[in-house]
Enzyme design. Structure first.
Site, short mmCIF file in Angstrom:
data_model
loop_
_atom_site.label_atom_id
_atom_site.label_comp_id
_atom_site.label_asym_id
_atom_site.label_seq_id
_atom_site.Cartn_x
_atom_site.Cartn_y
_atom_site.Cartn_z
N TYR A 87 12.73 97.32 -11.67
CA TYR A 87 13.59 96.66 -11.00
C TYR A 87 13.99 96.89 -9.66
O TYR A 87 14.00 96.08 -8.89
CB TYR A 87 15.11 96.08 -11.90
N LYS A 124 13.56 95.26 -5.93
CA LYS A 124 14.36 94.75 -5.03
C LYS A 124 14.40 95.15 -3.35
O LYS A 124 14.46 94.80 -2.44
CB LYS A 124 15.32 94.55 -5.66
N ALA A 140 16.82 84.92 -7.21
CA ALA A 140 15.98 84.54 -8.70
C ALA A 140 15.62 86.19 -8.85
O ALA A 140 14.83 86.91 -7.32
CB ALA A 140 15.14 83.50 -8.12
#
Length: 176
Positions: free
Chosen positions: A162, A166, A94
């Site tokens: 992003y 991560k 997700a």
């Protein structure tokens, strides 16, 4: 030993649906948790394709997986899903589905990646039935590649929210 059961967060996405198909083909019970948030309105030509993509992704899975709508940022709901379905394995995919939008939706990117990851890790710490947690990171954690193919020892220098989120998820998974 308990029967193997999988929970795939982000299981309605491209990678998640393919992983779910591979697991289901082995006859392993699987639950897909997905928020079903679409960002295609920012990519107008693709907006009308969203339902078709979902149909194609779930065509082979209909009647073979349990699908739960939910967001990994909602820790109470996530805890209910995990305790109800008692997965032995969790594959965590997700995230904000379109990495390029992480600058536009920075809070959502950070929340869906980092907060969702920490929520799962906190819940796993409280239960005894999860045997394996698999965190899916991204090549975005490396930034500009210094060499190809990049291995896991490649220097990490994310260039966007992003990739940074991560990488934070990788670190939190390691420390938990």
């Amino acid at each position: 030993m308990a029967e193997t059961r999988f929970l795939i967060t982000g299981g309605a996405g491209f990678l998640g649906s393919h992983i779910a198909k591979a697991i289901v083909r082995r006859g392993i019970p699987t639950v897909i948790l997905d928020a079903f948030v679409q960002y295609f309105s920012f990519l107008d030509p693709m907006a009308e394709l969203y339902n078709r993509y979902l149909h194609e992704r779930f065509d082979e899975l209909r009647g073979k997986v349990k699908v739960v709508r939910g967001d990994t940022r909602d820790k109470d709901h996530l805890r209910r899903v995990i305790t109800e379905h008692r997965p032995t394995h969790i594959i965590h995919l997700a995230a904000l589905p379109i990495a390029n939008l992480s600058s536009t939706f920075s809070e959502e990117a950070i929340g869906s990646i980092l907060t969702g990851t920490v929520n799962i890790l906190e819940i796993i710490r409280d239960v005894s039935f999860v045997e394996r947690f698999i965190y899916a990171s991204s090549s975005m954690v490396y930034g500009d590649f210094q060499y190809v193919p990049a291995d896991e020892e490649h220097p990490k220098n994310p260039k966007c929210i992003y990739g940074g989120s991560k990488l934070c998820g990788e670190i939190m998974t390691r420390v938990y």
